[in-house]
Design a protein around this motif. Structure first.
Motif, PDB file in Angstrom:
ATOM      1  N   PHE A 126      67.820  20.225   7.488  1.00 33.88           N
ATOM      2  CA  PHE A 126      68.356  18.862   7.505  1.00 33.88           C
ATOM      3  C   PHE A 126      69.077  18.566   8.804  1.00 33.88           C
ATOM      4  O   PHE A 126      68.885  17.512   9.420  1.00 33.88           O
ATOM      5  CB  PHE A 126      69.294  18.669   6.309  1.00 33.88           C
ATOM      6  N   CYS A 127      69.915  19.501   9.250  1.00 26.11           N
ATOM      7  CA  CYS A 127      70.711  19.268  10.455  1.00 26.11           C
ATOM      8  C   CYS A 127      69.852  19.213  11.715  1.00 26.11           C
ATOM      9  O   CYS A 127      70.170  18.494  12.663  1.00 26.11           O
ATOM     10  CB  CYS A 127      71.769  20.368  10.619  1.00 26.11           C
ATOM     11  N   CYS A 128      68.779  19.957  11.746  1.00 24.94           N
ATOM     12  CA  CYS A 128      67.941  20.010  12.946  1.00 24.94           C
ATOM     13  C   CYS A 128      66.932  18.862  13.019  1.00 24.94           C
ATOM     14  O   CYS A 128      66.486  18.499  14.092  1.00 24.94           O
ATOM     15  CB  CYS A 128      67.199  21.345  13.000  1.00 24.94           C
ATOM     16  N   GLN A 129      66.578  18.290  11.891  1.00 27.09           N
ATOM     17  CA  GLN A 129      65.508  17.307  11.889  1.00 27.09           C
ATOM     18  C   GLN A 129      65.938  15.928  11.412  1.00 27.09           C
ATOM     19  O   GLN A 129      65.263  14.943  11.721  1.00 27.09           O
ATOM     20  CB  GLN A 129      64.348  17.796  11.018  1.00 27.09           C
ATOM     21  N   ALA A 130      67.024  15.834  10.659  1.00 26.02           N
ATOM     22  CA  ALA A 130      67.434  14.539  10.133  1.00 26.02           C
ATOM     23  C   ALA A 130      68.401  13.864  11.095  1.00 26.02           C
ATOM     24  O   ALA A 130      68.629  14.297  12.220  1.00 26.02           O
ATOM     25  CB  ALA A 130      68.053  14.699   8.750  1.00 26.02           C
TER      26      ALA A 130
END
Length: 206
Positions: free
Chosen positions: A197-201
């Motif tokens: 989530f943190c890397c792509q959102a």
């Protein structure tokens, strides 16, 4: 002889100030790191009276740091809510306690490894370092720390039985130290999802 007066264009000669240049460089640096949160902090610091430390903005722009800290915080918070669900009481000390469901150590390590893999690739030399560190931590949680907790339970029973009424029987060893395999698996799964989530959102992504 006729004198010619040249007018300077403000668009060419009006240079930005040093603080503006620093702000632009910081924003570009944060954007290059892929951190929308870092860009927001730097923009806030540059445009408002609120001064935010460059170190804080840099860490906020680092998806690996954000993933690890967020995974640990979520795992520890889940322990508090699960304890309230079963025991019907709030115990905020669990936010900084070891043991329980899910494993916050596994969440943090798995989030770091996953974030490094997504940000730098599995071919980067940093990924096997993080992966090895994560496996060691999870193996220790299931093995040494878990058995240390079981031994603490046995010792507490022995002391309570042999020294009943003695002041030494009031001193209890900490029993909740390690994790069961299911707790470690749940923590690892949580860390993986948080890192994705943190890397792509939109939290730290552009």
């Amino acid at each position: 002889m006729e004198c010619i007066t040249l007018k300077r264009s403000p668009r060419v000669f009006d240079l930005p100030s040093v603080s503006e240049l620093r702000g632009r460089r910081g924003v570009r640096k944060a954007r290059a790191l892929g951190g929308g949160l870092g860009v927001a902090l730097l923009s806030l610091s540059a445009n408002a009276k609120v001064r935010i430390s460059p170190l804080v903005a840099t860490l906020a722009a680092n998806p690996t740091f954000v993933s690890g800290m967020l995974a640990w915080l979520i795992a520890q918070s889940i322990k508090v809510f699960l304890n309230f669900f079963f025991e019907r009481k709030w115990d905020l000390r669990l936010l900084f306690a070891s043991g329980g469901m899910p494993s916050s150590h596994s969440s943090l390590c798995t989030a770091l490894s996953t974030s490094v893999a997504l940000s730098h690739g599995v071919a980067d030399s940093l990924f096997p370092v993080c992966l090895g560190f994560s496996l060691i931590v999870m193996y220790d949680a299931i093995g040494v720390r878990r058995h240390a907790g079981i031994q603490a339970q046995v010792l507490n029973l022995i002391v309570a039985d042999l020294f009943q009424g003695h002041p030494i029987s009031e001193r209890k060893l900490k029993e909740l130290l390690g994790h069961t395999p299911s707790q470690v698996f749940a923590g690892a799964l949580l860390g993986f999802l948080v890192a994705c989530f943190c890397c792509q959102a939109c939290l730290v992504g552009p």
